[in-house]
Design an enzyme around this catalytic site. Structure first.
Site, PDB file in Angstrom:
ATOM      1  N   HIS A   1      42.740  40.797  50.011  1.00  9.76           N
ATOM      2  CA  HIS A   1      42.361  42.176  49.672  1.00  9.76           C
ATOM      3  C   HIS A   1      42.588  42.440  48.189  1.00  9.76           C
ATOM      4  O   HIS A   1      41.727  42.992  47.496  1.00  9.76           O
ATOM      5  CB  HIS A   1      43.186  43.146  50.532  1.00  9.76           C
ATOM      6  CG  HIS A   1      43.027  44.593  50.179  1.00  9.76           C
ATOM      7  ND1 HIS A   1      42.199  45.448  50.880  1.00  9.76           N
ATOM      8  CD2 HIS A   1      43.597  45.344  49.196  1.00  9.76           C
ATOM      9  CE1 HIS A   1      42.266  46.651  50.349  1.00  9.76           C
ATOM     10  NE2 HIS A   1      43.106  46.619  49.330  1.00  9.76           N
ATOM     11  N   GLU A   2      43.757  42.034  47.683  1.00 15.56           N
ATOM     12  CA  GLU A   2      44.080  42.278  46.273  1.00 15.56           C
ATOM     13  C   GLU A   2      43.221  41.424  45.341  1.00 15.56           C
ATOM     14  O   GLU A   2      42.774  41.896  44.290  1.00 15.56           O
ATOM     15  CB  GLU A   2      45.573  41.997  46.024  1.00 15.56           C
ATOM     16  CG  GLU A   2      46.527  42.883  46.812  1.00 15.56           C
ATOM     17  CD  GLU A   2      46.266  44.362  46.637  1.00 15.56           C
ATOM     18  OE1 GLU A   2      45.750  44.772  45.562  1.00 15.56           O
ATOM     19  OE2 GLU A   2      46.562  45.126  47.561  1.00 15.56           O
TER      20      GLU A   2
ATOM     21  N   HIS B   1      39.983  43.130  44.945  1.00 15.80           N
ATOM     22  CA  HIS B   1      40.062  44.220  43.964  1.00 15.80           C
ATOM     23  C   HIS B   1      39.812  43.672  42.557  1.00 15.80           C
ATOM     24  O   HIS B   1      39.046  44.245  41.772  1.00 15.80           O
ATOM     25  CB  HIS B   1      41.453  44.871  43.993  1.00 15.80           C
ATOM     26  CG  HIS B   1      41.575  46.004  44.964  1.00 15.80           C
ATOM     27  ND1 HIS B   1      40.638  47.007  45.070  1.00 15.80           N
ATOM     28  CD2 HIS B   1      42.550  46.309  45.863  1.00 15.80           C
ATOM     29  CE1 HIS B   1      41.027  47.872  45.994  1.00 15.80           C
ATOM     30  NE2 HIS B   1      42.177  47.462  46.497  1.00 15.80           N
TER      31      HIS B   1
ATOM     32  N   GLU C   1      38.655  50.749  48.424  1.00 19.63           N
ATOM     33  CA  GLU C   1      39.534  50.155  49.435  1.00 19.63           C
ATOM     34  C   GLU C   1      38.720  49.554  50.577  1.00 19.63           C
ATOM     35  O   GLU C   1      39.028  48.468  51.065  1.00 19.63           O
ATOM     36  CB  GLU C   1      40.514  51.209  49.971  1.00 19.63           C
ATOM     37  CG  GLU C   1      41.596  51.616  48.988  1.00 19.63           C
ATOM     38  CD  GLU C   1      42.403  50.440  48.486  1.00 19.63           C
ATOM     39  OE1 GLU C   1      42.777  49.565  49.305  1.00 19.63           O
ATOM     40  OE2 GLU C   1      42.657  50.388  47.267  1.00 19.63           O
TER      41      GLU C   1
END
Length: 287
Positions: A139-140, A143, A220
């Site tokens: 997930h990071e 980003h 997100e």
């Protein structure tokens, strides 16, 4: 106390740089054009300076320990997992760090895709299983690969400019109205005018926060989708579900909370930087 000092020092540096730029450009804030330039300098200047020092600020504010040489198998696995995902996403290897907190959280920051930091809390690292942590890291990394830090900085710069410009335009209109109905034609006076500007900054700032929060929630969902592609949908869903069961978030200061995978709750979803975990899980299930 350390966090407060860092925040004050950063804001003072931003004001100093913006003031120097205005002096060099000879900006006259008494005209609409000059006021717009003033607003843009402070609005975008603050946002981009914050982006430029984001890694440094994150390390100092959160007490991040960057892993240069892994001390155990857990840290070695963490670094290797980030390296593998970064290669898959087509970005340079981020710095990997751990910060001490019981909450389950992680964040990514940095001025560009190839100059970033991925940090996880000690609570997450030692409280979740490898599959769940892998999904959080994915997930990071998403980003970073999506350029979310730069995108949000541009959005923040636009809304900052709007707030500064609109507050002073409306305050000027109020001042002119008061002057036209005042026998002496003096208007609000300096202190009253500044008070009106301050109140309008607050009101427009709330609206601006809603706009920034909206775009933050969208990113997100995108990072969850990216995490599912890198680590697998079921792992991403399991990680979000585990975050829902984990300790309350709270150790991360306000200026950092938008960067975490697990955001703080709010009285209104309009002001939340992260969608509720239930909505994020539901979105992944139907994707």
């Amino acid at each position: 106390m350390k966090r407060i000092f860092l925040l004050i020092a950063t804001n003072m540096a931003i004001l100093l740089v913006a003031s120097i730029v205005m002096s060099i450009l000879g900006v006259n804030t008494s005209t609409m054009g000059g006021l717009l330039v003033f607003a843009a300098i402070f609005g975008f200047g603050g946002a981009f300076i914050s982006l430029a020092i984001s890694k440094w600020m994150a390390k100092k504010t959160m007490g991040c320990e960057v892993i240069t040489t892994p001390r155990d198998n857990t840290e070695r696995w963490l670094v290797e997992t980030v390296a593998r995902q970064a290669e898959q996403a087509g970005i340079k290897m981020p710095e990997v760090a751990i910060y001490q907190a019981q909450e389950f959280n992680a964040f990514a920051t940095g001025p560009s895709k190839n100059n970033s930091l991925v940090a996880v809390s000690s609570g997450l690292l030692y409280g979740m299983n490898h599959d769940e942590i892998e999904a959080v890291l994915a997930h990071e990394i998403s980003h970073v690969a999506n350029g979310d830090m730069v995108t949000l900085t541009l959005i923040q710069g636009v809304v900052n400019t709007f707030v500064i410009f609109a507050a002073r335009v409306v305050a000027g209109i109020i001042n002119n109205f008061v002057a036209s109905n005042d026998e002496e034609g003096e208007g609000l006076g300096m202190f009253a005018y500044m008070g009106v500007v301050f109140v309008l900054d607050m009101l427009f700032g709330i609206l601006a926060s809603m706009i920034v929060a909206y775009f933050s929630r969208i990113r997100e969902f995108r990072a969850d989708e990216g995490g599912a592609k890198l680590a697998g949908k079921e792992k991403m869903i399991a990680a979000l579900d585990r975050l829902r069961q984990g300790p309350e978030t709270g150790s991360m200061p306000a200026q950092m909370s938008a960067l975490g995978i697990n955001g703080k709750r709010s009285m209104s979803e309009l002001l939340m930087s992260h969608p509720p975990l239930e909505k994020r899980i539901a979105a992944l299930r139907v994707s």
